[in-house]
Design a protein around this motif. Structure first.
Motif, PDB file in Angstrom:
ATOM      1  N   THR A   1       0.837  -1.193   0.000  1.00 35.33           N
ATOM      2  CA  THR A   1       0.000   0.000   0.000  1.00 35.33           C
ATOM      3  C   THR A   1       0.875   1.247   0.000  1.00 35.33           C
TER       4      THR A   1
ATOM      5  N   CYS B   1       2.202   4.790   1.484  1.00 33.52           N
ATOM      6  CA  CYS B   1       2.259   5.512   2.756  1.00 33.52           C
ATOM      7  C   CYS B   1       1.715   6.912   2.496  1.00 33.52           C
TER       8      CYS B   1
ATOM      9  N   ARG C   1      -5.168   8.341   6.326  1.00 33.07           N
ATOM     10  CA  ARG C   1      -5.407   6.975   6.817  1.00 33.07           C
ATOM     11  C   ARG C   1      -6.701   6.399   6.260  1.00 33.07           C
TER      12      ARG C   1
ATOM     13  N   CYS D   1      -3.827   4.991   3.249  1.00 31.93           N
ATOM     14  CA  CYS D   1      -2.385   5.227   3.357  1.00 31.93           C
ATOM     15  C   CYS D   1      -1.897   4.741   4.723  1.00 31.93           C
ATOM     16  N   SER D   2      -0.879   3.906   4.700  1.00 30.76           N
ATOM     17  CA  SER D   2      -0.362   3.378   5.958  1.00 30.76           C
ATOM     18  C   SER D   2       1.093   2.971   5.773  1.00 30.76           C
ATOM     19  N   PRO D   3       1.934   3.470   6.660  1.00 29.60           N
ATOM     20  CA  PRO D   3       1.680   4.428   7.727  1.00 29.60           C
ATOM     21  C   PRO D   3       1.596   5.846   7.175  1.00 29.60           C
ATOM     22  N   VAL D   4       1.297   6.799   8.053  1.00 29.42           N
ATOM     23  CA  VAL D   4       1.293   8.208   7.707  1.00 29.42           C
ATOM     24  C   VAL D   4       2.519   8.841   8.362  1.00 29.42           C
TER      25      VAL D   4
ATOM     26  N   THR E   1      -0.403   8.653  14.332  1.00 27.57           N
ATOM     27  CA  THR E   1       0.574   8.588  13.256  1.00 27.57           C
ATOM     28  C   THR E   1       1.641   7.559  13.590  1.00 27.57           C
ATOM     29  N   ASP E   2       2.168   6.929  12.572  1.00 26.50           N
ATOM     30  CA  ASP E   2       3.198   5.924  12.781  1.00 26.50           C
ATOM     31  C   ASP E   2       4.596   6.512  12.741  1.00 26.50           C
TER      32      ASP E   2
END
Length: 188
Positions: A2, A4, A40, A44-47, A67-68
């Motif tokens: 995916t 980010c 997110r 979108c992952s991570p942000v 947030t990551d």
């Protein structure tokens, strides 16, 4: 894989009178939190959130799990290119096929706009940007294959504009979904 998300929120907000990362909308919602949750919710992952001016104050607005990755750009005064570079460098440590990049000061950016620009699939060689009535804006999707060359080309306050033009980014019309308008001045 995916994409980010990268939320650029490092600027000092000289025209606004305060960093935009510290602003709230009329309903009392943080622009920073809204930007993270919109990325997110679009998948979108991570942000990655890039902060600069008054970074500690802005970071305090984020929920502990919102947030990551949090990046603080010490050279934020040099312009958007430094913030974008920091975000992309942080993304290089992730297993993301692409980065969806947007700005903290887009009040009506929604999940639908972001998912349209991402498209049904995202590949490492993708290069797309939202346009609003033909005017380029955000979000921008930059596939991983472009990151090294883009990072090397960044300078000043123009961000990825020259790179996107030179490499013929696909334009995705989004004016039926949102305005693409950023907020640079305090609302009267």
């Amino acid at each position: 894989m995916t994409p980010c998300g990268i939320l650029l929120a490092a600027g000092g907000g000289s025209r606004m009178g305060t960093p935009k990362a510290l602003k709230f909308d009329a309903d009392g919602r943080s622009w920073l939190r809204r930007g993270v949750s919109t990325l997110r919710d679009a998948g979108c992952s991570p942000v990655i959130v890039v902060l600069g001016a008054r970074a500690a104050d802005a970071a305090a607005l984020l929920l502990p799990d919102s947030t990551d990755t949090l990046v603080v750009e010490s050279d934020w005064q040099k312009g958007m290119s430094e913030s974008l570079r920091s975000g992309l460098e942080a993304a290089q440590n992730l297993d993301a096929v692409a980065a969806v990049i947007t700005l903290v000061d887009l009040p009506d950016l929604d999940t639908t706009t972001i998912t349209r620009v991402i498209g049904p699939t995202v590949q490492s060689d993708d290069l797309r940007r939202a346009v609003f009535h033909g005017t380029p804006g955000h979000p921008v999707v930059i596939g991983r294959d472009h990151w090294p060359a883009l990072i090397a080309s960044l300078a000043g306050d123009s961000g990825a504009n020259a790179y996107l033009r030179t490499h013929h980014a696909d334009h995705v019309e989004c004016s039926d979904l949102s305005t693409g308008r950023d907020i640079d001045y305090p609302q009267a």
